[in-house]
Write an enzyme that holds these catalytic residues in place. Sequence first.
Site: not given
Ligand code: NAD
Length: 475
Positions: A218, A252
């Site tokens: 997502e 998002c």
């Molecule tokens: P992010 O990608 O920076 O981090 C998301 C999660 O992934 C965090 O818990 C982070 O610690 C983890 N992570 C980071 N590197 C990783 C790796 N190499 N392997 C596994 N996990 C890892 O995103 P964010 O800044 O926390 O969130 C914002 C983003 O999320 C925006 O792009 C937003 O649009 C999206 N989002 C999408 C939805 C949806 O339902 N489609 C909902 C909410 C947010």
Amino acid sequence: MSTETVADQRVVEAAVDAARTAAGWWAGLGWDGRRRALLAWKRTLTTRVEELAGQIREETGKPHGDAVLEVMLAVEHLDWAARHARGVLRRRRVPSGLLAANQAASVGYEPLGVIGVIGPWNYPVYTPLGSISYALAAGNAVVFKPSEHTPGVGRWLADRWAEAVPGPAVLQAVTGGGEAGAALCRAGVDKIAFTGSTATGRKVMAACAETLTPVVVEAGGKDALIVAADADLDAAARAAAFGSFGNAGQTCAGVERVYVEQAAYEPFLERLAELARATTPGEAPDARYGRMTTPTQAAIVAEHIGDALAKGGRAVVGGPDAVRPPFVDPVVLAEVPEDSLAVTEETFGPTVVVNPVRDLDEAVARANASRYGLAASVFTGSRRTAVEVAERLRAGAVSVNAVLGFAAVPSLPFGGVGDSGFGRIHGADGLREFSRAKSVTRQRFAAPIDLLRLDRQPAALHRAARLFQLRHGRG
Ligand code: NAD
């Protein structure tokens, strides 16, 4: 980043091992037992909503009302998942068809085992619970890795679970940053439900590919709102303002682009500008919206504003000065070239691009010309136009005469296309996403024409071939 412990590979693997044991116990509780447990947890989240909202507010900076609303929405989904899991997933008879009329056929959905949930910070309860609630209701144990920016919320949710559902660790939280998330991908879980940026989604998929661990992604969005000339422009502007500036634009499926039919363009822009000018962010619990949650986000917003203006866009409200970290004031950009960062990349800030279009065909074409496809909205006075436009939009969800209309409808699946990800959370599809379909046939009587034997008679094959021609050769 908080002072929470950072889980290393060993800690994450231990959590997954404990979850594996708990999964057996949890599956053994059956539909009724699991429903009772999930509803007990739900009651805790509901009665302690103020405490949870306070934790969300502390870690994200969002206003009190937004934090409470987030919990309310999450609880609605949790309740739905708890009450509908049995109806959606239990074994049921399906037609067995002419060729196998002697077989009774049924399909049932079994839990996968242990689900690793990796969450973002922007909706630290609603978003991960979209996976956690449905995964638990489907009979799985969950190891949850919340964002490094909201570890307290993750811990709080798991602690309340342990109190509400004493017994083996069916829901655990492991905290830390990307390393902890990566460790979870490698820890032998049966599926990863990832919510976050598209770039991290790719890394998660690559890590999971090594062990053929399935994933739900997502990811981000660049959602468009289309305003037809016959729309209620006051309602459209109010919705655009909420969708663009609410939660400091860190949604998002928030509104990042607006395409307005020429005839309605100026009056719509005026209305939206007025609403933007009347909106200021702040720390107060009743502010319209709060700070940018992460220190790096303001710089991305500034870059997108600067690029839009440099390419010839017009700042109707705000501009580069709107970015005054940790806050960003509302920014309305107009006539922004479609190759600008503010149109092509997820901004994730309280800014919006408003561009005029000749007609709805052009609006749909521009809305669809994005590598993202999470959600979209259309405002129009015509029900028929609404349906036509909704069908043509390349997005996982479309709201008509509203924004985020689907968020509070638990029976609707949610997920994206393209760079917004794949797989579905919420609704019946969300329950099945965390299940494995198992097919069973039971032979009720010997087949009149039995072809599944080594000493098959040529006459039997001949009869079957004739039936085959009759059945499929013409119709
Ligand atoms: P992010 O990608 O920076 O981090 C998301 C999660 O992934 C965090 O818990 C982070 O610690 C983890 N992570 C980071 N590197 C990783 C790796 N190499 N392997 C596994 N996990 C890892 O995103 P964010 O800044 O926390 O969130 C914002 C983003 O999320 C925006 O792009 C937003 O649009 C999206 N989002 C999408 C939805 C949806 O339902 N489609 C909902 C909410 C947010």
